[in-house]
Scaffold this active site. Structure first.
Site, PDB file in Angstrom:
ATOM      1  N   LEU A 112       0.742  -1.068   0.042  1.00 27.42           N
ATOM      2  CA  LEU A 112       0.157  -0.165   0.038  1.00 27.42           C
ATOM      3  C   LEU A 112       0.729   1.280  -0.184  1.00 27.42           C
ATOM      4  O   LEU A 112       0.544   2.520   0.723  1.00 27.42           O
ATOM      5  CB  LEU A 112      -0.937  -0.162   1.227  1.00 27.42           C
ATOM      6  CG  LEU A 112      -2.095  -0.906   1.221  1.00 27.42           C
ATOM      7  CD1 LEU A 112      -2.763  -1.085   2.475  1.00 27.42           C
ATOM      8  CD2 LEU A 112      -3.161  -1.108  -0.035  1.00 27.42           C
ATOM      9  N   MET A 144       0.695   4.042  -5.063  1.00 29.78           N
ATOM     10  CA  MET A 144       0.293   3.141  -6.354  1.00 29.78           C
ATOM     11  C   MET A 144      -0.711   2.213  -5.884  1.00 29.78           C
ATOM     12  O   MET A 144      -1.829   2.062  -6.254  1.00 29.78           O
ATOM     13  CB  MET A 144       1.375   2.520  -7.153  1.00 29.78           C
ATOM     14  CG  MET A 144       2.018   3.305  -8.204  1.00 29.78           C
ATOM     15  SD  MET A 144       1.262   3.977  -9.616  1.00 29.78           S
ATOM     16  CE  MET A 144       1.245   2.720 -10.523  1.00 29.78           C
ATOM     17  N   GLY A 145      -0.366   1.451  -4.783  1.00 29.89           N
ATOM     18  CA  GLY A 145      -1.118   0.352  -4.436  1.00 29.89           C
ATOM     19  C   GLY A 145      -2.550   0.854  -3.851  1.00 29.89           C
ATOM     20  O   GLY A 145      -3.567   0.318  -4.076  1.00 29.89           O
ATOM     21  N   VAL A 198       4.581  -4.444  -4.940  1.00 29.33           N
ATOM     22  CA  VAL A 198       5.647  -3.918  -3.905  1.00 29.33           C
ATOM     23  C   VAL A 198       6.864  -3.788  -4.928  1.00 29.33           C
ATOM     24  O   VAL A 198       6.832  -3.838  -6.166  1.00 29.33           O
ATOM     25  CB  VAL A 198       6.035  -5.146  -2.976  1.00 29.33           C
ATOM     26  CG1 VAL A 198       4.748  -5.251  -1.854  1.00 29.33           C
ATOM     27  CG2 VAL A 198       6.195  -6.390  -3.607  1.00 29.33           C
ATOM     28  N   ASN A 218       6.783  -3.293 -11.917  1.00 28.15           N
ATOM     29  CA  ASN A 218       7.845  -2.932 -13.204  1.00 28.15           C
ATOM     30  C   ASN A 218       8.969  -4.084 -13.027  1.00 28.15           C
ATOM     31  O   ASN A 218       9.875  -3.870 -12.693  1.00 28.15           O
ATOM     32  CB  ASN A 218       8.582  -1.698 -13.292  1.00 28.15           C
ATOM     33  CG  ASN A 218       7.603  -0.590 -13.978  1.00 28.15           C
ATOM     34  OD1 ASN A 218       6.774  -1.104 -14.768  1.00 28.15           O
ATOM     35  ND2 ASN A 218       7.762   0.634 -13.833  1.00 28.15           N
ATOM     36  N   SER A 263       0.392   1.152 -16.020  1.00 26.05           N
ATOM     37  CA  SER A 263       1.011   2.677 -16.682  1.00 26.05           C
ATOM     38  C   SER A 263       0.030   3.550 -16.313  1.00 26.05           C
ATOM     39  O   SER A 263      -0.989   3.486 -16.295  1.00 26.05           O
ATOM     40  CB  SER A 263       1.543   2.425 -18.060  1.00 26.05           C
ATOM     41  OG  SER A 263       2.100   3.944 -18.295  1.00 26.05           O
ATOM     42  N   GLY A 286       1.048   6.325 -13.777  1.00 27.24           N
ATOM     43  CA  GLY A 286       1.371   6.746 -12.424  1.00 27.24           C
ATOM     44  C   GLY A 286       0.310   6.810 -11.341  1.00 27.24           C
ATOM     45  O   GLY A 286      -0.579   6.036 -11.406  1.00 27.24           O
ATOM     46  N   LYS A 295       5.169  -3.711 -21.166  1.00 22.65           N
ATOM     47  CA  LYS A 295       5.372  -2.539 -20.021  1.00 22.65           C
ATOM     48  C   LYS A 295       6.990  -2.042 -20.188  1.00 22.65           C
ATOM     49  O   LYS A 295       7.054  -0.879 -20.240  1.00 22.65           O
ATOM     50  CB  LYS A 295       5.083  -2.857 -18.607  1.00 22.65           C
ATOM     51  CG  LYS A 295       5.077  -1.483 -17.776  1.00 22.65           C
ATOM     52  CD  LYS A 295       4.338  -0.673 -18.029  1.00 22.65           C
ATOM     53  CE  LYS A 295       4.320   0.592 -16.981  1.00 22.65           C
ATOM     54  NZ  LYS A 295       5.425   0.964 -16.225  1.00 22.65           N
ATOM     55  N   HIS A 299       7.123  -0.030 -23.482  1.00 18.88           N
ATOM     56  CA  HIS A 299       6.297   1.013 -23.184  1.00 18.88           C
ATOM     57  C   HIS A 299       7.138   2.021 -22.533  1.00 18.88           C
ATOM     58  O   HIS A 299       7.278   3.142 -23.027  1.00 18.88           O
ATOM     59  CB  HIS A 299       5.016   0.972 -22.438  1.00 18.88           C
ATOM     60  CG  HIS A 299       4.354   1.947 -21.899  1.00 18.88           C
ATOM     61  ND1 HIS A 299       5.093   2.742 -20.676  1.00 18.88           N
ATOM     62  CD2 HIS A 299       3.379   2.695 -21.982  1.00 18.88           C
ATOM     63  CE1 HIS A 299       4.131   3.756 -20.418  1.00 18.88           C
ATOM     64  NE2 HIS A 299       3.036   3.669 -21.014  1.00 18.88           N
ATOM     65  N   ASN A 300       7.924   1.745 -21.405  1.00 22.10           N
ATOM     66  CA  ASN A 300       8.887   2.614 -20.906  1.00 22.10           C
ATOM     67  C   ASN A 300       9.801   3.128 -21.765  1.00 22.10           C
ATOM     68  O   ASN A 300      10.288   4.097 -21.590  1.00 22.10           O
ATOM     69  CB  ASN A 300       9.223   2.187 -19.577  1.00 22.10           C
ATOM     70  CG  ASN A 300       8.220   1.897 -18.460  1.00 22.10           C
ATOM     71  OD1 ASN A 300       7.148   1.992 -18.744  1.00 22.10           O
ATOM     72  ND2 ASN A 300       8.653   1.861 -17.119  1.00 22.10           N
ATOM     73  N   GLU A 354       8.710   5.602 -23.828  1.00 23.89           N
ATOM     74  CA  GLU A 354       8.431   6.934 -23.072  1.00 23.89           C
ATOM     75  C   GLU A 354       9.747   7.541 -22.869  1.00 23.89           C
ATOM     76  O   GLU A 354       9.709   8.792 -22.921  1.00 23.89           O
ATOM     77  CB  GLU A 354       8.051   6.327 -21.647  1.00 23.89           C
ATOM     78  CG  GLU A 354       7.747   7.538 -20.822  1.00 23.89           C
ATOM     79  CD  GLU A 354       7.196   6.702 -19.456  1.00 23.89           C
ATOM     80  OE1 GLU A 354       7.688   7.183 -18.328  1.00 23.89           O
ATOM     81  OE2 GLU A 354       6.503   5.879 -19.419  1.00 23.89           O
ATOM     82  N   TYR A 355      10.973   6.940 -22.620  1.00 22.04           N
ATOM     83  CA  TYR A 355      12.325   7.536 -22.679  1.00 22.04           C
ATOM     84  C   TYR A 355      12.578   8.273 -23.979  1.00 22.04           C
ATOM     85  O   TYR A 355      13.076   9.223 -23.810  1.00 22.04           O
ATOM     86  CB  TYR A 355      13.274   6.552 -22.631  1.00 22.04           C
ATOM     87  CG  TYR A 355      13.856   6.017 -21.109  1.00 22.04           C
ATOM     88  CD1 TYR A 355      12.745   5.466 -19.908  1.00 22.04           C
ATOM     89  CD2 TYR A 355      15.048   6.050 -20.670  1.00 22.04           C
ATOM     90  CE1 TYR A 355      12.954   5.231 -18.927  1.00 22.04           C
ATOM     91  CE2 TYR A 355      15.431   5.550 -19.438  1.00 22.04           C
ATOM     92  CZ  TYR A 355      14.589   5.133 -18.581  1.00 22.04           C
ATOM     93  OH  TYR A 355      14.678   4.596 -17.410  1.00 22.04           O
ATOM     94  N   HIS A 398      36.234 -14.014 -42.954  1.00 25.99           N
ATOM     95  CA  HIS A 398      34.559 -14.217 -42.764  1.00 25.99           C
ATOM     96  C   HIS A 398      33.625 -14.577 -43.970  1.00 25.99           C
ATOM     97  O   HIS A 398      32.593 -14.840 -43.758  1.00 25.99           O
ATOM     98  CB  HIS A 398      33.786 -12.993 -42.020  1.00 25.99           C
ATOM     99  CG  HIS A 398      34.570 -12.841 -40.806  1.00 25.99           C
ATOM    100  ND1 HIS A 398      34.475 -13.669 -39.528  1.00 25.99           N
ATOM    101  CD2 HIS A 398      35.463 -11.851 -40.060  1.00 25.99           C
ATOM    102  CE1 HIS A 398      34.964 -13.337 -38.466  1.00 25.99           C
ATOM    103  NE2 HIS A 398      35.804 -12.369 -38.601  1.00 25.99           N
TER     104      HIS A 398
END
Length: 489
Positions: free
Chosen positions: A15, A18-19, A81, A109, A135, A137, A189, A192-193, A196-197, A465
């Site tokens: 808790l 976010m929780g 957590v 995350n 996602s 926040g 996720k 997604h982050n 976001e960066y 090669h």
């Protein structure tokens, strides 16, 4: 509410803000929820908030056993957590009291392989498991996040009705879908982050060019970003950027944004994204550039020292002289177009990384559906995600967003402005690594022939090669040095 007359429909452990917010969101949608936290004051705080926010059906529990037993079977328990060992400890404490068919949903995350390990571990006890990206926040958790659950489909079915009510709502449905097997929810996720960066970096570069080359004030920047948020760039990040430029400093004169130390923090998801791209041989230069910029921003003292040393060595600031003859209106429009085109490339990289991982793991990810659930609730929510959704609906096997007919047309229309902005920034000595990386990605991807033939020749010369030819099949090796010097060894 103190004692629960009946069993709760779902439980949530952990808790922090976010929780708490997610639990209150669930309760507000009419689903009775039990909550638990090792620190009991957090339980009291959440129960108090539930009272204040509308007598919501939320019930505090004070031991793992009481908590688990207060939930109706098959039990669904969300844990929020800190990622890593706290998750394992929480699972251990709760699973002792759970029964076969019950489910644990990790909303943190988490690194996707940790989720895959836990799926196996709890299955030994007959328990189901979901790794769910969340996602949006604190605000999103309370009012409607974007949810990315992956793992047991049965576990998803058990709480589908709750998730669909709790998630952000957009015109084509709730921002949640079953992502796929294993750690796919966490992986999606993570990407997604990473996207976001890239978005945040590109916006900061647009700001840098407008402020230092265009000489724009914070008041003007507020207006520009507000206007951009009414067009093709409409998104959460553009909207909040406009708000940031409005805020005056409460401690002294001026604007708060100008007083903030230019060092960016990070939690790790951006780094994971770039590492995964490298593992899968997927080019993600815009996301990588944004990560590099965060590293360089951390070297504040070194940068200040370098500025002094290079000034003494004769480096002159070009920004002032360039700003003199600038056409502000044209610059603003060019930057808008450059930001949009760069953003398309960044999303293309993220989507291609998701596809590559999906193929490797057999997750069968639906890229159009992922774009849809990112349209609301999450940090990268943006109007243009609807267009990405439609691009993948038109062609689920689309090789890259860059070659979708609609996006291709937009890239071509914007490329002149994009090149002007990058060229101007380079002349002014303002680094725009994200925009440059996106443009280089576009220019590399669109060329039918690259100078890679020379690199392959070099590899053949020093490492034998071999190489392929354009005019006949097979692998070839040449004694380059002998032929070059006419030596007969």
């Amino acid at each position: 509410m103190e004692a629960s007359p009946a069993l709760s429909r779902i439980g949530l452990a952990g808790l922090a803000v976010m929780g708490q917010n997610l639990a209150l969101n669930v309760a507000e949608k009419g689903f009775p929820i039990s909550v638990y936290n090792r620190t009991t004051s957090k339980v009291d705080e959440t129960v108090q908030r539930a009272q204040e926010e509308g007598q919501l059906p939320l019930f505090g529990q004070y031991s793992p056993r009481e908590f688990v037993l207060s939930i109706q079977r098959p039990r669904s328990v969300v844990i929020l957590v800190k990622a890593g060992s706290p998750v394992d400890q929480t699972i251990a404490a709760l699973s002792d009291h759970m029964e076969p068919g019950d489910c644990i949903i990790d909303g943190g995350n988490e690194w996707y392989e940790n989720t895959e390990r836990r799926i196996q571990e709890v299955s030994n006890k007959g328990l189901l498991y979901l790794g769910m990206g969340v996602s949006g926040g604190e605000e999103g958790a309370r009012n409607g996040p974007s949810l990315m659950p992956g793992g047991s489909h049965q576990a998803y079915s058990n709480i589908k009705d709750i998730l669909e009510k709790v998630a952000a709502q957009v015109e084509d449905g709730p921002c949640v879908t079953y992502i796929g097997e294993g750690g796919s929810g966490n992986f999606v996720k993570m990407v997604h982050n990473g996207i976001e960066y890239g978005d945040m970096q590109l916006i900061s570069e647009a700001y840098d060019v407008l402020k230092h080359v265009g000489g724009l004030t914070n008041d003007e920047l507020t207006e520009i970003f507000s206007e951009w948020n009414r067009g093709e760039l409409e998104s959460f990040l553009i909207e909040i950027t406009s708000d940031i430029f409005r805020v005056k400093d409460e401690l002294e004169d001026g604007y708060l944004v100008d007083k903030i130390l230019d060092k960016t923090g990070m939690k790790g998801t951006g780094k994971w994204t770039v590492q995964q791209a490298a593992e899968l041989s997927v080019a993600a230069p815009t996301i990588a550039a944004s990560l590099d910029c965060r590293y360089l921003s951390g070297l504040k003292e070194e940068r200040e020292n370098a500025a002094g040393v290079l000034k003494e060595a004769g480096l002159k600031e070009e920004v002032g002289s360039l700003a003199q003859g600038i056409d502000k209106k044209r610059l603003i429009d060019d930057v808008r177009q450059a930001l949009y085109a760069s953003k398309i490339c960044s999303y293309a990289q993220g989507m291609n990384l998701l596809r590559a991982k999906s193929v490797e793991k057999g997750w069968n990810l639906n890229l159009g559906e992922l774009a849809r659930i990112w349209k609301g609730g999450c940090i990268i929510r943006a109007v243009f995600l609807d267009r990405i959704k439609k691009a993948y609906q038109r062609n689920p096997n689309l090789a890259s967003l860059v070659v979708d007919p609609e996006f291709a047309r937009e890239m071509v229309q914007r490329q002149a402005a994009w090149r002007r902005v990058v060229g101007l920034a380079i002349s002014a000595g303002i680094s725009t690594p994200g925009m440059c990386a996106s443009l280089a990605y576009f220019d590399t991807y669109r060329r039918a022939r690259l100078p890679a033939n020379l690199v392959q020749a070099q590899r053949d010369l020093f490492g034998a090669h071999t190489y392929e030819r354009t005019d006949r099949p097979g692998a070839f090796h040449t004694e380059w040095t002998k032929l070059a010097h006419g030596i007969n060894w």
